[in-house]
Design a protein around this motif. Structure first.
Motif: not given
Length: 120
Positions: A22-23, A39-44, A57-62, A105-109
């Motif tokens: 996420r960061e 908006l900054e929320q817990p985990g999102c 949002c934080d996840g175990e998969e992207t 087109f581009a690719s994000d991280p």
């Protein structure tokens, strides 16, 4: 189809993606694309770019499905974004006659596709 007069008023929408980074991905959209934290929320983190809201949002998969498309007023702005994204660009800006747009087109991280375009 729902008539606009028959639906409740809304304030827009948000598209969310799960990410393991996420960061890093949020920093890329803020620092490179120019989005702002809405908006900054817990985990999102929800970002905004001229009324377009999208969140990570934080996840175990992207999740990398879909395309985030950023629309600009003219080709010069698309070219400027091509310079800004640098090595993340997957191609040179070009005309797309089928949709009457100028784009690249581009690719994000995370490897998610980001499109930068203007309508002709």
């Amino acid at each position: 189809m729902v008539d606009a007069d028959d639906r409740p008023d809304g304030t827009g929408g948000i598209v969310f993606f799960r990410t393991e980074n996420r960061e890093t991905v949020v920093d890329w959209y803020r620092d490179t694309v120019g989005a702002e934290t809405w908006l900054e929320q817990p985990g999102c983190t929800i970002l905004a770019f001229d009324g377009f809201r999208f969140g990570f949002c934080d996840g175990e998969e992207t999740e990398t499905e879909g395309i985030l498309t950023f629309v600009y007023d003219d080709a010069a702005a698309v070219d400027a974004m091509h310079e800004r994204v640098g090595d993340a660009a997957d191609e040179e800006p070009h005309e797309n006659e089928q949709y009457d747009i100028y784009q690249f087109f581009a690719s994000d991280p995370d490897g998610r596709t980001a499109e930068f375009q203007t309508f002709r």
